[in-house]
Scaffold this active site. Structure first.
Site, mmCIF file in Angstrom:
data_model
loop_
_atom_site.group_PDB
_atom_site.id
_atom_site.type_symbol
_atom_site.label_atom_id
_atom_site.label_comp_id
_atom_site.label_asym_id
_atom_site.label_seq_id
_atom_site.Cartn_x
_atom_site.Cartn_y
_atom_site.Cartn_z
ATOM 1 N N HIS A 21 51.982 37.034 37.614
ATOM 2 C CA HIS A 21 50.527 36.884 37.551
ATOM 3 C C HIS A 21 50.267 35.400 37.327
ATOM 4 O O HIS A 21 50.533 34.869 36.248
ATOM 5 C CB HIS A 21 50.002 37.742 36.396
ATOM 6 C CG HIS A 21 48.527 37.981 36.444
ATOM 7 N ND1 HIS A 21 47.921 38.683 37.447
ATOM 8 C CD2 HIS A 21 47.528 37.608 35.602
ATOM 9 C CE1 HIS A 21 46.609 38.744 37.221
ATOM 10 N NE2 HIS A 21 46.356 38.095 36.109
ATOM 11 N N LYS A 166 38.817 39.419 41.338
ATOM 12 C CA LYS A 166 38.746 38.056 40.799
ATOM 13 C C LYS A 166 40.025 37.359 41.234
ATOM 14 O O LYS A 166 41.113 37.950 41.166
ATOM 15 C CB LYS A 166 38.632 38.171 39.283
ATOM 16 C CG LYS A 166 38.849 36.920 38.480
ATOM 17 C CD LYS A 166 38.299 37.101 37.053
ATOM 18 C CE LYS A 166 39.231 36.590 35.990
ATOM 19 N NZ LYS A 166 38.657 36.634 34.633
ATOM 20 N N LYS A 168 42.564 34.048 40.808
ATOM 21 C CA LYS A 168 42.915 32.970 39.885
ATOM 22 C C LYS A 168 43.213 31.719 40.697
ATOM 23 O O LYS A 168 44.139 31.736 41.531
ATOM 24 C CB LYS A 168 44.155 33.376 39.081
ATOM 25 C CG LYS A 168 43.867 34.454 38.054
ATOM 26 C CD LYS A 168 43.006 33.881 36.965
ATOM 27 C CE LYS A 168 42.906 34.791 35.769
ATOM 28 N NZ LYS A 168 42.047 34.213 34.734
ATOM 29 N N ASP A 197 38.341 32.559 39.099
ATOM 30 C CA ASP A 197 38.468 32.025 37.739
ATOM 31 C C ASP A 197 39.323 30.769 37.812
ATOM 32 O O ASP A 197 40.493 30.833 38.206
ATOM 33 C CB ASP A 197 39.126 33.070 36.825
ATOM 34 C CG ASP A 197 39.082 32.655 35.360
ATOM 35 O OD1 ASP A 197 38.649 31.518 35.066
ATOM 36 O OD2 ASP A 197 39.489 33.478 34.505
ATOM 37 N N GLU A 223 34.179 31.409 37.477
ATOM 38 C CA GLU A 223 34.420 31.497 36.033
ATOM 39 C C GLU A 223 35.046 30.208 35.524
ATOM 40 O O GLU A 223 36.022 29.711 36.099
ATOM 41 C CB GLU A 223 35.339 32.703 35.788
ATOM 42 C CG GLU A 223 35.588 33.015 34.333
ATOM 43 C CD GLU A 223 36.316 34.346 34.169
ATOM 44 O OE1 GLU A 223 36.176 35.240 35.037
ATOM 45 O OE2 GLU A 223 37.042 34.489 33.168
ATOM 46 N N ASP A 248 33.765 31.389 30.023
ATOM 47 C CA ASP A 248 34.820 32.187 29.374
ATOM 48 C C ASP A 248 35.414 31.418 28.192
ATOM 49 O O ASP A 248 34.957 31.585 27.055
ATOM 50 C CB ASP A 248 35.889 32.595 30.399
ATOM 51 C CG ASP A 248 36.964 33.472 29.782
ATOM 52 O OD1 ASP A 248 36.802 33.871 28.608
ATOM 53 O OD2 ASP A 248 37.983 33.769 30.438
ATOM 54 N N LYS A 272 34.928 38.782 24.942
ATOM 55 C CA LYS A 272 36.305 39.231 24.721
ATOM 56 C C LYS A 272 36.467 39.557 23.247
ATOM 57 O O LYS A 272 36.110 38.750 22.379
ATOM 58 C CB LYS A 272 37.329 38.157 25.130
ATOM 59 C CG LYS A 272 37.464 38.025 26.642
ATOM 60 C CD LYS A 272 38.513 37.023 27.079
ATOM 61 C CE LYS A 272 38.455 36.894 28.600
ATOM 62 N NZ LYS A 272 39.251 35.785 29.129
ATOM 63 N N GLU A 326 36.781 43.564 33.391
ATOM 64 C CA GLU A 326 38.140 43.350 33.921
ATOM 65 C C GLU A 326 39.151 44.026 32.987
ATOM 66 O O GLU A 326 40.174 43.438 32.664
ATOM 67 C CB GLU A 326 38.427 41.846 34.047
ATOM 68 C CG GLU A 326 38.243 41.084 32.736
ATOM 69 C CD GLU A 326 38.449 39.580 32.837
ATOM 70 O OE1 GLU A 326 38.468 39.046 33.958
ATOM 71 O OE2 GLU A 326 38.594 38.943 31.782
HETATM 72 C C1 MUC Z 1 40.905 34.855 31.820
HETATM 73 O O1 MUC Z 1 40.799 33.655 31.639
HETATM 74 O O2 MUC Z 1 39.945 35.402 32.309
HETATM 75 C C2 MUC Z 1 41.583 37.735 32.474
HETATM 76 C C3 MUC Z 1 42.035 38.287 33.616
HETATM 77 C C4 MUC Z 1 43.191 37.606 34.006
HETATM 78 O O3 MUC Z 1 43.879 37.784 35.009
HETATM 79 O O4 MUC Z 1 43.430 36.626 33.114
HETATM 80 C C5 MUC Z 1 42.553 36.780 32.031
HETATM 81 C C6 MUC Z 1 42.150 35.544 31.375
HETATM 82 MG MG MG Z 2 38.706 33.632 32.443
#
Ligand code: MUC
Ligand code: MG
Length: 373
Positions: A21, A166, A168, A197, A223, A248, A272, A326
């Site tokens: 991941h 989402k 990354k 994000d 994000e 976030d 969170k 999420e």
């Molecule tokens: C984040 O920063 O959002 C949430 C989902 C994911 O894949 O990482 C987290 C952290």
């Molecule tokens: Mg995030």
């Protein structure tokens, strides 16, 4: 007589992920959870979880520091205390110990689980009562490979498990990242919501460039594009583009939300449990967010089933999650330490409705994944 807390045990549990991941600051092949087992003098047990991402890559608490600080500083403040008032117990912790929000969140989770079990009600009832029984839940595409991400998303859409995604980004040059995102959005079309994000990886100039291109590609949400502490930057960006920004890392609790409102931010807030220090302060942040007109999002630090369940209980009490949630953490792991996994279907997850968190530990699995050294 109200039960008294007699024992608090913490365990490090390592479970491999189903695939690497990749985030802008780390790549995860395994997730480490700190599991809390809080016992009372009537033989009941409350379960908690404190989890972060990539050791110290994401924030100032590591799994090892969470465990150590609970064992050494926080647990002694709770042992011998009555379980009557969760708020009183959290006040004891907050007065004596600065920060350590993930550790406090793990303990608050165990306390509300225990309380719910005593009273025979789900944690959502202790938090005011559930409005929803099913919470929308997106999936994060983070294999780092465009074709793999598209195939993964198509499979999940076909299975009805997720329809929002989402991505990354932030570890590659902005042009490469945008091309990756645009290709995925084009392949999935209008049936899927695609968000990104950036995990703080861009400076303001890069964010201006990236956000313009992401807006053009049809992305729905960006994000935390810029560093957590740069609230002015995030506020400026949020007023410059039509594509909304989700804050976030920059916003943990109700006081942060107030500051964001004061500095002219205009967007969404990722709630969170771990950032706020538990479900109660996370819901306080939700109230201030709603007052400021910020859209809510149920966020995760990629917790396993215990940390995910407490968040689901909390989010179920909110009238609206503008950006959904999420809460997919358990699905990213190869195995689970609870007997009845959380139920994911119809692009979301069910809110457990048994007493407490509604979760039962699988002792054999726990023993299998517990760190031995
Ligand atoms: C984040 O920063 O959002 C949430 C989902 C994911 O894949 O990482 C987290 C952290
Ligand atoms: Mg995030």
């Amino acid at each position: 007589m109200t039960p008294k807390i007699t024992q608090i045990e913490t365990l490090l549990v390592d479970i491999p992920t189903i695939r690497p991941h990749k985030l802008s600051m780390t790549s995860m092949a395994v997730q480490t959870m700190v599991i809390v087992r809080l016992k009372d003098d009537q033989g009941s047990e409350g379960l908690g979880e404190g989890t972060t991402i990539g050791g110290l890559a994401y924030g100032p608490e590591s799994p090892e520091s969470i465990k150590m600080n609970i064992d050494r500083y926080l647990a002694p403040l709770l042992i011998g205390q009555s379980t009557d008032s969760v708020r009183y117990l959290m006040q004891r912790l907050n007065v004596a110990v600065k920060g350590n929000m993930i550790a406090k969140s793990a303990l608050q989770t165990a306390l509300v689980d225990l309380k719910g079990k005593h009273l025979g009600v789900p944690v959502s009832s202790l938090l005011g009562g559930a409005i929803h029984s099913h919470i929308p839940c997106l999936w994060v595409l983070a294999s780092g490979n465009t074709e793999k991400d598209i195939a993964e998303a198509k499979e999940l859409i076909a299975a009805g498990r997720h329809c929002d995604f989402k991505l990354k980004i932030g570890s590659r040059p902005v042009e490469e990242d945008v091309a990756h995102v645009a290709a995925i959005k084009a392949a999935l079309g209008d049936s899927a919501s695609v968000r990104v994000d950036v995990n703080q990886a861009w400076d303001e100039a890069t964010a201006v460039k990236g956000m313009a291109a992401l807006q053009e590609a049809g992305v729905d949400l960006v994000e935390q594009p810029t560093p957590a502490k740069d609230i002015d930057t995030l506020a400026r960006l949020s007023n410059k583009f039509e594509i909304p920004i989700l804050a976030d890392e920059g916003v943990a609790d109700s006081k942060d939300v107030y500051q964001f409102a004061k500095q002219g931010f205009n967007g969404g807030i990722a709630l969170k449990i771990a950032k706020a220090g538990g479900p109660i302060p996370a819901l306080e942040a939700a109230v201030v967010s709603e007052s400021a007109g910020f859209g809510l999002y149920g966020g995760t630090l990629l917790e396993g089933s215990i940390g995910t369940a407490v968040a689901i209980h909390a989010w179920s009490t909110l009238p609206t999650l503008r950006w959904g949630s999420e809460m997919f953490g358990p699905l990213l792991l190869q195995d689970d330490i609870i007997k009845q996994p959380l139920r994911y279907h119809n692009n979301g997850v069910d809110v457990p409705n048994l007493p407490g968190l509604g979760i039962e530990l699988d002792e054999l699995k726990l023993a299998e994944y517990q760190r031995k050294d």
